[in-house]
Design an enzyme around this catalytic site. Structure first.
Site, PDB file in Angstrom:
ATOM      1  N   HIS A  63      -0.127  11.766  12.291  1.00 34.54           N
ATOM      2  CA  HIS A  63       0.137  11.192  10.893  1.00 34.54           C
ATOM      3  C   HIS A  63      -1.327  10.726  10.236  1.00 34.54           C
ATOM      4  O   HIS A  63      -2.410  10.142  10.858  1.00 34.54           O
ATOM      5  CB  HIS A  63       1.001  10.048  10.819  1.00 34.54           C
ATOM      6  CG  HIS A  63       0.664   8.739  11.344  1.00 34.54           C
ATOM      7  ND1 HIS A  63       0.151   7.714  10.849  1.00 34.54           N
ATOM      8  CD2 HIS A  63       0.739   8.173  12.829  1.00 34.54           C
ATOM      9  CE1 HIS A  63      -0.151   6.807  11.748  1.00 34.54           C
ATOM     10  NE2 HIS A  63       0.434   7.018  12.880  1.00 34.54           N
ATOM     11  N   ASP A 162      -5.157   4.445  14.552  1.00 36.05           N
ATOM     12  CA  ASP A 162      -3.697   5.189  14.206  1.00 36.05           C
ATOM     13  C   ASP A 162      -3.712   5.560  12.815  1.00 36.05           C
ATOM     14  O   ASP A 162      -3.393   4.847  11.674  1.00 36.05           O
ATOM     15  CB  ASP A 162      -2.998   3.650  14.626  1.00 36.05           C
ATOM     16  CG  ASP A 162      -1.515   3.638  14.148  1.00 36.05           C
ATOM     17  OD1 ASP A 162      -1.057   4.885  14.246  1.00 36.05           O
ATOM     18  OD2 ASP A 162      -0.850   2.982  14.237  1.00 36.05           O
ATOM     19  N   GLU A 192       4.398   7.973   8.299  1.00 36.83           N
ATOM     20  CA  GLU A 192       4.458   7.685   9.455  1.00 36.83           C
ATOM     21  C   GLU A 192       4.952   6.124   9.595  1.00 36.83           C
ATOM     22  O   GLU A 192       5.765   5.654  10.172  1.00 36.83           O
ATOM     23  CB  GLU A 192       3.594   8.200  10.505  1.00 36.83           C
ATOM     24  CG  GLU A 192       4.289   8.265  12.121  1.00 36.83           C
ATOM     25  CD  GLU A 192       3.957   6.892  12.978  1.00 36.83           C
ATOM     26  OE1 GLU A 192       4.554   6.422  13.980  1.00 36.83           O
ATOM     27  OE2 GLU A 192       3.218   5.869  12.250  1.00 36.83           O
ATOM     28  N   GLU A 193       4.119   5.241   8.978  1.00 36.65           N
ATOM     29  CA  GLU A 193       4.212   4.049   9.309  1.00 36.65           C
ATOM     30  C   GLU A 193       5.380   3.392   8.601  1.00 36.65           C
ATOM     31  O   GLU A 193       5.292   2.085   9.013  1.00 36.65           O
ATOM     32  CB  GLU A 193       2.875   3.211   8.893  1.00 36.65           C
ATOM     33  CG  GLU A 193       1.365   3.656   9.607  1.00 36.65           C
ATOM     34  CD  GLU A 193       1.430   3.239  10.992  1.00 36.65           C
ATOM     35  OE1 GLU A 193       2.181   2.396  11.731  1.00 36.65           O
ATOM     36  OE2 GLU A 193       0.412   3.639  11.434  1.00 36.65           O
ATOM     37  N   ASP A 215      -0.723  10.487  18.929  1.00 30.68           N
ATOM     38  CA  ASP A 215      -0.653   9.354  18.423  1.00 30.68           C
ATOM     39  C   ASP A 215      -1.175   8.270  19.349  1.00 30.68           C
ATOM     40  O   ASP A 215      -1.481   8.619  20.445  1.00 30.68           O
ATOM     41  CB  ASP A 215       0.858   8.935  17.857  1.00 30.68           C
ATOM     42  CG  ASP A 215       0.709   7.810  16.770  1.00 30.68           C
ATOM     43  OD1 ASP A 215      -0.300   7.187  16.373  1.00 30.68           O
ATOM     44  OD2 ASP A 215       1.446   7.722  15.724  1.00 30.68           O
ATOM     45  N   HIS A 301      -3.211  -1.662  14.954  1.00 28.13           N
ATOM     46  CA  HIS A 301      -2.804  -2.284  13.638  1.00 28.13           C
ATOM     47  C   HIS A 301      -3.543  -3.484  13.128  1.00 28.13           C
ATOM     48  O   HIS A 301      -3.223  -4.275  12.669  1.00 28.13           O
ATOM     49  CB  HIS A 301      -1.175  -2.667  13.498  1.00 28.13           C
ATOM     50  CG  HIS A 301      -0.325  -1.551  13.280  1.00 28.13           C
ATOM     51  ND1 HIS A 301       1.019  -1.530  12.727  1.00 28.13           N
ATOM     52  CD2 HIS A 301      -0.802  -0.090  13.427  1.00 28.13           C
ATOM     53  CE1 HIS A 301       1.493  -0.146  12.934  1.00 28.13           C
ATOM     54  NE2 HIS A 301       0.536   0.657  13.292  1.00 28.13           N
TER      55      HIS A 301
HETATM   56 CO    CO Z   1       0.883   2.856  13.595  1.00 26.01          CO
HETATM   57 ZN    ZN Z   2       0.680   5.798  14.513  1.00 27.04          ZN
END
Ligand code: CO
Ligand code: ZN
Length: 329
Positions: A63, A162, A192-193, A215, A301
């Protein structure tokens, strides 16, 4: 590969606002695919064709979007209240900087009533976008975290590893892969998130027999960390299960075989919290055999998502071997 990674991780692109990162990726993959299209949600679908009519279709997905924040209120001084785009940890935000689409840098502050030792609520944080003049930020504008790539030995540290590291891996595979017996769709998905959305519509269009997300995943190798087997530097992780999917056994086997044939180390991953595009790809049409190749990542994150470049290199080699080998449906 490091310069590609740098470009990808430093580019703006919260979920739903992927225009800038999409342009960067389109430039990186120019001339590497037989066909490139962008679907209605904004995901890139880049095909490498086998030239054979009965070829198996394999979809890879990473992503391009990142977590971020969306402005809910602007006061006249230029202090902004915001809501999350994806999974934001309020206790990691104070003092951090954010980047808006137009290049505006905001700084994150906290209401004075929150003591220095407690975790603020998101509603007690604000973005300072004041500039001493007239600011341009408005409700609905989105910001991503702002941080440059750092290299510490084998470790690469950045915001948005990410999943820009997954995007970098796909680009490297596209650069390296010459002849392939399969039709391969390299998907760079959006949103995606916020719920694995882009990969879902892209998988419907691609209609693959096999789908593999690339990922990041968490690790258990930090002091008092998660009880988890995955560690940095011990190879990419083959996902067995996460909170939204059970990986298809055929895809687990494909990846384990490829790892052994390519002579690269790998780990087996069971993730208690979190998921990837693989979960949504698995459930389109009449179902798709789906799995995920995970890159071990510390501090997911946050502005300091940390991966080991050997895991990245080994992921490329594993995928190369997998795509060059015959598969049985
Ligand atoms: Co993420
Ligand atoms: Zn991810």
């Amino acid at each position: 590969m490091i310069e590609t990674i740098r470009k990808l991780v430093e580019t703006y692109g919260p979920s739903g606002h992927e225009g800038q990162i999409r342009d960067v990726i389109l430039r990186e993959i120019e001339g590497l695919a037989d066909e490139v299209s962008i679907d209605a949600l904004g995901s890139i679908i880049a095909w490498k064709r086998s030239g054979k009519p009965d070829a198996t279709t394999i979809m890879l997905s990473s992503h391009m979007d990142e977590i971020g924040m969306i402005v809910t209120h602007v006061d006249k001084e230029g202090f902004l209240r915001f809501a999350n785009i994806g999974g934001l940890y309020p206790n990691t935000l104070l003092g951090n900087r954010v980047l808006f689409a137009d290049g505006t840098i905001g700084t994150i502050g906290v209401d004075a009533e929150v003591s220095a030792t407690s975790t603020p609520k998101l509603s007690q944080l604000f973005i300072d976008a004041s500039n001493g003049k007239k600011h341009t930020v408005k409700v609905g504008d989105a910001a991503g975290l702002h941080r440059t790539l750092e290299v510490r030995g084998e470790r690469l540290i950045a915001k948005s590893m990410d999943d820009r590291i997954g995007c970098a891996i796909q680009i490297e595979v596209m650069r390296t892969l010459k002849q392939c017996p399969h039709d391969v769709a390299f998907v760079f998905s959006v949103q995606e998130e916020v719920g694995l959305r882009g990969a879902q519509t892209a998988a419907y269009a691609v209609a693959p027999q096999f789908a593999i997300a690339i990922d990041v995943t968490r690790t258990g190798d930090t002091p008092n960390g998660y009880k988890m087997e995955v560690a940095l530097g011990k190879g990419p992780a083959i996902k067995i299960k996460d909170s939204r999917m059970l990986a298809s056994p055929e895809v687990i086997t494909l990846m384990e075989k490829a790892a052994k044939a390519a002579n690269v180390p790998y780990q087996r991953e069971v993730l208690i919290q979190g998921s990837t595009d693989a979960a949504s790809m698995q459930l389109v049409r009449a179902g798709v055999r789906a799995g995920c190749l995970s890159i071990p990542c510390r501090y997911v994150h946050t502005t300091s998502e940390t991966v080991d470049r050997n895991d990245v290199k080994n992921a490329v080699q594993l995928l190369m071997k997998l795509l060059e080998s015959p598969v049985k449906v």
